[in-house]
Design a protein around this motif. Structure first.
Motif, mmCIF file in Angstrom:
data_model
loop_
_atom_site.group_PDB
_atom_site.id
_atom_site.type_symbol
_atom_site.label_atom_id
_atom_site.label_comp_id
_atom_site.label_asym_id
_atom_site.label_seq_id
_atom_site.Cartn_x
_atom_site.Cartn_y
_atom_site.Cartn_z
ATOM 1 N N LEU A 33 33.526 27.172 37.748
ATOM 2 C CA LEU A 33 34.715 28.004 37.972
ATOM 3 C C LEU A 33 35.356 28.390 36.640
ATOM 4 O O LEU A 33 35.851 29.498 36.471
ATOM 5 N N ASN A 36 32.858 30.937 34.840
ATOM 6 C CA ASN A 36 32.676 32.195 35.549
ATOM 7 C C ASN A 36 34.040 32.723 35.986
ATOM 8 O O ASN A 36 34.737 32.066 36.742
ATOM 9 N N GLN A 37 34.425 33.882 35.534
ATOM 10 C CA GLN A 37 35.735 34.438 35.850
ATOM 11 C C GLN A 37 35.784 35.081 37.235
ATOM 12 O O GLN A 37 36.841 35.527 37.670
ATOM 13 N N LYS A 38 34.658 35.092 37.918
ATOM 14 C CA LYS A 38 34.608 35.690 39.242
ATOM 15 C C LYS A 38 35.596 34.965 40.156
ATOM 16 O O LYS A 38 35.671 33.746 40.165
ATOM 17 N N PHE A 39 36.356 35.724 40.897
ATOM 18 C CA PHE A 39 37.355 35.231 41.845
ATOM 19 C C PHE A 39 38.588 34.604 41.192
ATOM 20 O O PHE A 39 39.412 34.027 41.886
ATOM 21 N N SER A 40 38.715 34.687 39.866
ATOM 22 C CA SER A 40 39.947 34.184 39.247
ATOM 23 C C SER A 40 41.102 35.066 39.711
ATOM 24 O O SER A 40 40.933 36.252 40.000
ATOM 25 N N ASP A 41 42.290 34.467 39.820
ATOM 26 C CA ASP A 41 43.416 35.230 40.360
ATOM 27 C C ASP A 41 44.680 35.145 39.517
ATOM 28 O O ASP A 41 45.754 35.533 39.950
ATOM 29 N N THR A 43 45.943 35.233 35.053
ATOM 30 C CA THR A 43 45.593 35.255 33.639
ATOM 31 C C THR A 43 46.665 34.512 32.864
ATOM 32 O O THR A 43 47.854 34.805 32.990
ATOM 33 N N GLN A 52 41.295 33.411 31.996
ATOM 34 C CA GLN A 52 41.271 33.637 33.436
ATOM 35 C C GLN A 52 41.280 32.261 34.111
ATOM 36 O O GLN A 52 40.646 31.331 33.632
ATOM 37 N N HIS A 54 42.321 29.983 38.130
ATOM 38 C CA HIS A 54 42.424 29.971 39.585
ATOM 39 C C HIS A 54 43.708 29.246 39.966
ATOM 40 O O HIS A 54 43.891 28.075 39.627
#
Length: 70
Positions: A33, A36-41, A43, A52, A54
């Protein structure tokens, strides 16, 4: 239910069910997690650098994160 070594035995049934307990990979998954910045919500901006993150992970750390993320 009892956990014995790496298997679980659910007792009280005519045929005891045995299944393999999966290896714990939580630390690896949390590391992914971070990488990988994917799906981070959210900053975070720290000393001019941006990260980034979560919200759910941050909120699980301290009460101050929960208040800051609301």
């Amino acid at each position: 239910m009892s956990v014995v070594a790496d298997s679980v035995n659910i007792s009280g049934q005519s045929n005891a069910i045995q299944f393999k307990v999966p290896e714990c990979r939580l630390s690896d998954d949390l590391g992914l997690l971070f990488e990988n910045q994917k799906f981070s919500d959210v900053t975070l901006s720290v000393s001019g650098r941006e990260f980034q993150a979560h919200k759910a992970i941050l909120a699980g750390e301290t009460e101050s994160w929960i208040l800051g993320l609301q």
